[in-house]
Scaffold this motif. Structure first.
Motif, short mmCIF file in Angstrom:
data_model
loop_
_atom_site.label_atom_id
_atom_site.label_comp_id
_atom_site.label_asym_id
_atom_site.label_seq_id
_atom_site.Cartn_x
_atom_site.Cartn_y
_atom_site.Cartn_z
N GLY A 204 0.30 -146.54 -22.20
CA GLY A 204 0.85 -147.31 -22.76
C GLY A 204 -0.73 -148.17 -23.24
O GLY A 204 -1.90 -147.59 -22.79
N ALA A 205 -0.67 -148.94 -24.46
CA ALA A 205 -1.76 -149.74 -25.21
C ALA A 205 -1.57 -150.65 -24.69
O ALA A 205 -0.45 -151.68 -24.98
CB ALA A 205 -1.68 -149.70 -26.82
N VAL A 206 -2.57 -151.19 -24.17
CA VAL A 206 -2.89 -152.65 -23.04
C VAL A 206 -3.77 -153.63 -23.79
O VAL A 206 -5.03 -153.06 -24.29
CB VAL A 206 -3.44 -152.45 -21.29
CG1 VAL A 206 -2.58 -153.94 -21.01
CG2 VAL A 206 -2.04 -151.44 -21.18
N MET B 25 2.73 -154.35 -16.85
CA MET B 25 3.51 -156.00 -17.30
C MET B 25 1.78 -156.52 -17.99
O MET B 25 2.18 -157.93 -18.40
CB MET B 25 2.74 -156.39 -15.30
CG MET B 25 3.52 -155.79 -14.51
SD MET B 25 3.20 -156.01 -12.92
CE MET B 25 4.31 -154.66 -11.53
N ARG B 26 1.10 -155.88 -18.79
CA ARG B 26 0.22 -156.22 -19.55
C ARG B 26 0.34 -156.39 -20.82
O ARG B 26 0.01 -156.59 -22.11
CB ARG B 26 -1.22 -155.76 -19.30
CG ARG B 26 -1.55 -156.68 -17.17
CD ARG B 26 -2.51 -157.73 -17.59
NE ARG B 26 -3.22 -158.41 -17.15
CZ ARG B 26 -3.35 -159.95 -16.19
NH1 ARG B 26 -2.74 -160.33 -17.03
NH2 ARG B 26 -4.14 -159.98 -14.43
N MET B 27 1.19 -155.19 -20.96
CA MET B 27 1.49 -155.17 -22.86
C MET B 27 2.48 -155.54 -23.01
O MET B 27 3.08 -157.01 -23.31
CB MET B 27 2.25 -153.52 -23.09
CG MET B 27 1.57 -151.98 -21.52
SD MET B 27 2.24 -150.44 -21.70
CE MET B 27 3.34 -150.78 -23.60
N THR B 28 2.33 -155.66 -24.26
CA THR B 28 2.73 -156.80 -25.48
C THR B 28 3.35 -156.40 -26.51
O THR B 28 3.82 -156.71 -27.18
CB THR B 28 1.76 -157.44 -26.06
OG1 THR B 28 0.35 -156.59 -27.06
CG2 THR B 28 1.03 -158.30 -24.95
N ASP B 29 3.32 -154.50 -26.82
CA ASP B 29 4.19 -154.01 -27.67
C ASP B 29 4.82 -152.70 -26.77
O ASP B 29 3.79 -151.55 -27.33
CB ASP B 29 3.42 -154.12 -28.59
CG ASP B 29 3.63 -153.03 -30.05
OD1 ASP B 29 5.20 -152.71 -29.66
OD2 ASP B 29 3.99 -153.33 -31.46
N PHE B 30 5.93 -152.65 -26.75
CA PHE B 30 6.06 -151.46 -26.01
C PHE B 30 6.72 -150.44 -27.43
O PHE B 30 7.55 -149.10 -26.55
CB PHE B 30 7.79 -152.16 -25.06
CG PHE B 30 7.23 -152.04 -23.99
CD1 PHE B 30 6.53 -152.11 -23.22
CD2 PHE B 30 6.82 -153.83 -23.96
CE1 PHE B 30 6.87 -152.17 -21.96
CE2 PHE B 30 7.43 -154.26 -22.82
CZ PHE B 30 6.43 -153.66 -21.88
N ARG B 31 6.45 -150.44 -28.40
CA ARG B 31 6.42 -149.15 -29.28
C ARG B 31 5.07 -147.79 -28.77
O ARG B 31 5.37 -147.33 -29.02
CB ARG B 31 6.30 -149.82 -30.28
CG ARG B 31 7.91 -150.25 -31.06
CD ARG B 31 7.04 -151.00 -32.67
NE ARG B 31 5.94 -151.65 -32.92
CZ ARG B 31 5.27 -151.81 -33.99
NH1 ARG B 31 5.84 -151.92 -34.54
NH2 ARG B 31 4.53 -152.86 -33.81
N TYR B 32 3.98 -148.96 -28.09
CA TYR B 32 2.93 -147.79 -27.61
C TYR B 32 3.39 -147.50 -25.98
O TYR B 32 2.23 -147.71 -25.53
CB TYR B 32 1.80 -149.06 -28.48
CG TYR B 32 1.56 -149.16 -30.00
CD1 TYR B 32 1.43 -147.68 -30.49
CD2 TYR B 32 1.68 -150.10 -30.57
CE1 TYR B 32 1.38 -147.89 -31.48
CE2 TYR B 32 1.93 -150.34 -31.75
CZ TYR B 32 1.75 -149.38 -32.25
OH TYR B 32 1.38 -149.50 -34.07
N PHE B 33 4.25 -147.45 -25.70
CA PHE B 33 4.27 -146.78 -24.15
C PHE B 33 5.03 -145.17 -24.55
O PHE B 33 6.57 -145.41 -25.04
CB PHE B 33 5.91 -147.86 -23.59
CG PHE B 33 4.66 -147.85 -21.81
CD1 PHE B 33 3.85 -147.30 -21.88
CD2 PHE B 33 6.56 -148.35 -21.58
CE1 PHE B 33 3.97 -147.77 -20.39
CE2 PHE B 33 6.62 -147.90 -20.32
CZ PHE B 33 5.24 -147.41 -19.20
N GLY B 34 4.80 -144.38 -23.86
CA GLY B 34 5.69 -142.98 -24.19
C GLY B 34 4.74 -142.64 -23.50
O GLY B 34 3.85 -142.19 -22.26
N PHE B 35 5.06 -140.60 -22.85
CA PHE B 35 5.21 -139.82 -22.42
C PHE B 35 3.77 -138.91 -22.91
O PHE B 35 3.70 -139.23 -24.35
CB PHE B 35 6.24 -139.04 -22.30
CG PHE B 35 7.23 -139.26 -20.59
CD1 PHE B 35 6.97 -139.35 -20.02
CD2 PHE B 35 8.52 -140.57 -21.90
CE1 PHE B 35 8.24 -139.72 -18.58
CE2 PHE B 35 9.36 -140.44 -21.07
CZ PHE B 35 9.30 -140.11 -19.70
#
Ligand code: NI
Length: 186
Positions: A110-112, A156-166
């Motif tokens: 994920g992007a944090v 928990m620190r992420m702000t944009d869940f588009r940048y979360f993945g496998f």
């Protein structure tokens, strides 16, 4: 030394507040020294860049962070920084968005957003106090690992869940983006 089991997200041990260690006990505490040795072996075996004690079911304020040494940036030249009772002081307001993974959240990335620059303080395994500056990827690792001591996982620190993945899917996107760029160049 031995390789320790790593707790995965969902286990309550990852949400606990880890306890500080008495600095005058660090050098003489055989259990702590063994824990540090086992954590280093576990991190090297897992192929990660950082590890916090709660991830191996130890509720103490101990983290490992791998940093490229001045001699080179090859992964096998990365030294392990061990910090006990780490504290971070951010320098300036700048934050960067960067990819993170976690040995407790295997297969995902994920992007944090993290502070770009900081001062870290704590103790080394000999019980000596440490103070130094860090920036970029090493500063990011330190923030990720200190968060583990406070029961915080990177999602928990992420702000944009588009940048979360496998990992595998994100790698595919990167390959497609790379081939697209080549196509444009032609
Ligand atoms: Ni982690």
């Amino acid at each position: 030394m031995s390789i320790l089991k790593i707790a995965r997200m969902g286990h309550p041990v990852l949400l606990d507040q880890a306890k500080p260690i008495n600095p005058s006990d660090i050098a003489s505490n055989a259990d702590l020294q063994k824990l540090i040795g086992d954590m280093i072996e576990t991190l090297n075996d897992a192929g990660g860049v950082g590890l916090a004690a709660p991830q191996v079911y130890a509720g103490q304020r101990v983290i490992l962070a791998k940093a490229p040494q001045l001699s080179g940036s090859d992964e096998d030249k990365m030294g392990v920084t061990v910090l006990i009772n780490p504290e971070l002081e951010f320098i300036g307001p700048d934050k960067d968005l960067g990819w993170e993974g976690c040995l407790s959240i295997p297969g995902l990335r994920g992007a944090v957003p993290r502070a770009r620059k900081l001062i870290y303080r704590g103790y080394d395994p000999a019980g000596q106090s440490v103070e130094a500056e860090a920036q970029g990827f090493f500063a990011r690792i330190l923030q990720h690992e200190v968060d583990h001591l406070d029961g915080i996982l990177y999602p928990m620190r992420m702000t944009d869940f588009r940048y979360f993945g496998f990992d595998e899917e994100l790698a595919r996107l990167e390959r497609e983006a790379a081939s697209g760029a080549e196509g444009q160049a032609e």
